[in-house]
Motif scaffolding. Structure first.
Motif, PDB file in Angstrom:
ATOM      1  N   LYS A 181      34.462  51.084  17.210  1.00 30.88           N
ATOM      2  CA  LYS A 181      34.909  52.282  17.706  1.00 30.88           C
ATOM      3  C   LYS A 181      34.735  52.529  19.114  1.00 30.88           C
ATOM      4  CE  LYS A 181      33.451  57.103  17.110  1.00 30.88           C
ATOM      5  NZ  LYS A 181      32.442  58.141  16.803  1.00 30.88           N
ATOM      6  N   VAL A 182      33.796  51.932  19.582  1.00 27.08           N
ATOM      7  CA  VAL A 182      33.443  51.868  20.919  1.00 27.08           C
ATOM      8  C   VAL A 182      34.637  51.083  21.861  1.00 27.08           C
ATOM      9  CG1 VAL A 182      31.793  51.284  22.767  1.00 27.08           C
ATOM     10  CG2 VAL A 182      30.899  52.471  20.557  1.00 27.08           C
ATOM     11  N   GLN A 183      34.627  50.189  20.997  1.00 26.64           N
ATOM     12  CA  GLN A 183      35.612  49.231  21.843  1.00 26.64           C
ATOM     13  C   GLN A 183      37.114  49.939  22.008  1.00 26.64           C
ATOM     14  OE1 GLN A 183      35.443  45.488  19.690  1.00 26.64           O
ATOM     15  NE2 GLN A 183      34.244  44.639  21.477  1.00 26.64           N
ATOM     16  N   LYS A 184      37.570  50.485  21.011  1.00 29.13           N
ATOM     17  CA  LYS A 184      38.769  51.111  20.799  1.00 29.13           C
ATOM     18  C   LYS A 184      38.731  52.396  21.841  1.00 29.13           C
ATOM     19  CE  LYS A 184      40.718  52.301  16.910  1.00 29.13           C
ATOM     20  NZ  LYS A 184      40.878  52.525  15.329  1.00 29.13           N
ATOM     21  N   GLU A 185      37.783  53.253  21.927  1.00 33.39           N
ATOM     22  CA  GLU A 185      37.306  54.129  22.854  1.00 33.39           C
ATOM     23  C   GLU A 185      37.478  53.839  24.498  1.00 33.39           C
ATOM     24  OE1 GLU A 185      33.885  55.977  22.044  1.00 33.39           O
ATOM     25  OE2 GLU A 185      34.637  57.138  20.188  1.00 33.39           O
ATOM     26  N   LEU A 186      36.976  52.377  24.618  1.00 38.25           N
ATOM     27  CA  LEU A 186      36.945  51.956  25.822  1.00 38.25           C
ATOM     28  C   LEU A 186      38.460  51.474  26.227  1.00 38.25           C
ATOM     29  CD1 LEU A 186      33.753  50.019  25.948  1.00 38.25           C
ATOM     30  CD2 LEU A 186      34.333  52.157  27.365  1.00 38.25           C
ATOM     31  N   VAL A 187      39.201  50.871  25.369  1.00 40.54           N
ATOM     32  CA  VAL A 187      40.599  50.422  25.693  1.00 40.54           C
ATOM     33  C   VAL A 187      41.499  51.598  25.967  1.00 40.54           C
ATOM     34  CG1 VAL A 187      42.585  49.388  24.321  1.00 40.54           C
ATOM     35  CG2 VAL A 187      40.315  48.363  24.410  1.00 40.54           C
ATOM     36  N   ALA A 188      41.286  52.701  25.107  1.00 35.32           N
ATOM     37  CA  ALA A 188      42.079  53.909  25.346  1.00 35.32           C
ATOM     38  C   ALA A 188      41.737  54.563  26.537  1.00 35.32           C
ATOM     39  CB  ALA A 188      41.705  55.005  24.299  1.00 35.32           C
ATOM     40  N   ALA A 189      40.528  54.606  26.989  1.00 38.73           N
ATOM     41  CA  ALA A 189      40.071  55.161  28.436  1.00 38.73           C
ATOM     42  C   ALA A 189      40.815  54.203  29.466  1.00 38.73           C
ATOM     43  CB  ALA A 189      38.618  55.225  28.601  1.00 38.73           C
ATOM     44  N   ARG A 190      40.819  52.706  29.356  1.00 44.74           N
ATOM     45  CA  ARG A 190      41.206  52.126  30.296  1.00 44.74           C
ATOM     46  C   ARG A 190      42.732  52.314  30.259  1.00 44.74           C
ATOM     47  NH1 ARG A 190      41.205  46.128  28.623  1.00 44.74           N
ATOM     48  NH2 ARG A 190      42.630  46.907  27.360  1.00 44.74           N
ATOM     49  N   ASP A 191      43.352  52.376  29.242  1.00 51.89           N
ATOM     50  CA  ASP A 191      44.921  52.754  29.416  1.00 51.89           C
ATOM     51  C   ASP A 191      45.032  54.027  29.870  1.00 51.89           C
ATOM     52  OD1 ASP A 191      45.226  50.229  27.956  1.00 51.89           O
ATOM     53  OD2 ASP A 191      45.576  50.921  26.056  1.00 51.89           O
ATOM     54  N   ARG A 192      44.429  55.018  29.611  1.00 52.04           N
ATOM     55  CA  ARG A 192      44.718  56.319  30.294  1.00 52.04           C
ATOM     56  C   ARG A 192      44.473  56.191  31.763  1.00 52.04           C
ATOM     57  NH1 ARG A 192      41.552  58.368  26.022  1.00 52.04           N
ATOM     58  NH2 ARG A 192      39.786  58.532  27.672  1.00 52.04           N
ATOM     59  N   GLN A 193      43.606  55.409  32.282  1.00 55.59           N
ATOM     60  CA  GLN A 193      43.395  55.373  33.816  1.00 55.59           C
ATOM     61  C   GLN A 193      44.380  54.621  34.377  1.00 55.59           C
ATOM     62  OE1 GLN A 193      40.727  56.799  35.166  1.00 55.59           O
ATOM     63  NE2 GLN A 193      41.243  56.062  37.186  1.00 55.59           N
ATOM     64  N   ALA A 194      44.933  53.652  33.630  1.00 56.35           N
ATOM     65  CA  ALA A 194      45.707  52.744  34.283  1.00 56.35           C
ATOM     66  C   ALA A 194      47.247  53.354  34.161  1.00 56.35           C
ATOM     67  CB  ALA A 194      46.175  51.500  33.352  1.00 56.35           C
ATOM     68  N   SER A 195      47.469  54.384  33.361  1.00 55.94           N
ATOM     69  CA  SER A 195      48.757  55.117  33.293  1.00 55.94           C
ATOM     70  C   SER A 195      48.761  56.380  34.311  1.00 55.94           C
ATOM     71  CB  SER A 195      49.189  55.797  32.181  1.00 55.94           C
ATOM     72  OG  SER A 195      48.102  56.722  31.633  1.00 55.94           O
ATOM     73  N   ALA A 196      47.272  56.696  34.689  1.00 56.55           N
ATOM     74  CA  ALA A 196      47.202  57.839  35.676  1.00 56.55           C
ATOM     75  C   ALA A 196      47.421  57.116  36.932  1.00 56.55           C
ATOM     76  CB  ALA A 196      45.956  58.422  35.724  1.00 56.55           C
ATOM     77  N   VAL A 197      47.109  56.124  37.373  1.00 53.84           N
ATOM     78  CA  VAL A 197      47.225  55.236  38.571  1.00 53.84           C
ATOM     79  C   VAL A 197      48.701  55.162  38.846  1.00 53.84           C
ATOM     80  CG1 VAL A 197      46.902  53.172  39.926  1.00 53.84           C
ATOM     81  CG2 VAL A 197      44.942  54.436  38.717  1.00 53.84           C
ATOM     82  N   ALA A 198      49.369  54.444  37.734  1.00 50.99           N
ATOM     83  CA  ALA A 198      50.826  54.032  37.920  1.00 50.99           C
ATOM     84  C   ALA A 198      51.741  55.505  38.225  1.00 50.99           C
ATOM     85  CB  ALA A 198      51.162  53.702  36.601  1.00 50.99           C
ATOM     86  N   ALA A 199      51.328  56.494  37.681  1.00 49.37           N
ATOM     87  CA  ALA A 199      51.958  57.772  37.877  1.00 49.37           C
ATOM     88  C   ALA A 199      51.672  58.227  39.203  1.00 49.37           C
ATOM     89  CB  ALA A 199      51.464  59.016  36.706  1.00 49.37           C
ATOM     90  N   LYS A 200      50.441  57.906  39.736  1.00 53.75           N
ATOM     91  CA  LYS A 200      50.194  58.430  41.162  1.00 53.75           C
ATOM     92  C   LYS A 200      51.030  57.449  42.168  1.00 53.75           C
ATOM     93  CE  LYS A 200      46.366  58.774  44.312  1.00 53.75           C
ATOM     94  NZ  LYS A 200      44.829  58.666  44.193  1.00 53.75           N
ATOM     95  N   ASP A 201      50.929  56.305  41.754  1.00 51.30           N
ATOM     96  CA  ASP A 201      51.819  55.102  42.750  1.00 51.30           C
ATOM     97  C   ASP A 201      53.019  55.440  42.774  1.00 51.30           C
ATOM     98  OD1 ASP A 201      49.412  54.017  43.277  1.00 51.30           O
ATOM     99  OD2 ASP A 201      49.647  52.266  41.936  1.00 51.30           O
ATOM    100  N   GLN A 202      53.685  56.028  41.588  1.00 48.78           N
ATOM    101  CA  GLN A 202      55.223  56.339  41.307  1.00 48.78           C
ATOM    102  C   GLN A 202      55.528  57.524  42.387  1.00 48.78           C
ATOM    103  OE1 GLN A 202      56.422  56.645  37.427  1.00 48.78           O
ATOM    104  NE2 GLN A 202      57.204  54.697  37.208  1.00 48.78           N
TER     105      GLN A 202
END
Length: 93
Positions: free
Chosen positions: A57-78
């Motif tokens: 469960k903790v690993q899934k939460e960490l992966v989801a947080a990492r993906d959210r952060q990566a998409s936020a950075v990608a949107a900011k870069d765009q």
């Protein structure tokens, strides 16, 4: 004078550990039991640190947080690249 004071201040901790007489050496007894020696491993645990289900469960939460952060950075870069291209187009006019 300032350099001398700083130099002597840096040595104060090593001077404090020097035994001048037997009475002062008794008051500065070192606590040797605070840390394990380098080559000694801690004792084995009686119980698991974390259940496998909780770990997943903790690993899934960490992966989801990492993906959210990566998409936020990608949107900011765009957004920044669009702003830069718009600024370049306006400057060319």
């Amino acid at each position: 004078m300032l350099l001398t004071a700083l130099a002597l201040g840096g040595c104060s901790t090593s001077i404090a550990d020097i035994p001048l007489d037997s009475a002062s050496s008794d008051t500065h007894a070192k606590d040797t039991g605070a840390y394990l020696p380098v080559n000694q491993l801690p004792p084995a645990r009686d119980e698991a640190a974390m259940e496998p289900a909780e770990r997943a469960k903790v690993q899934k939460e960490l992966v989801a947080a990492r993906d959210r952060q990566a998409s936020a950075v990608a949107a900011k870069d765009q957004g920044q690249s669009k702003d830069q291209s718009q600024n370049a187009a306006q400057a060319a006019k």
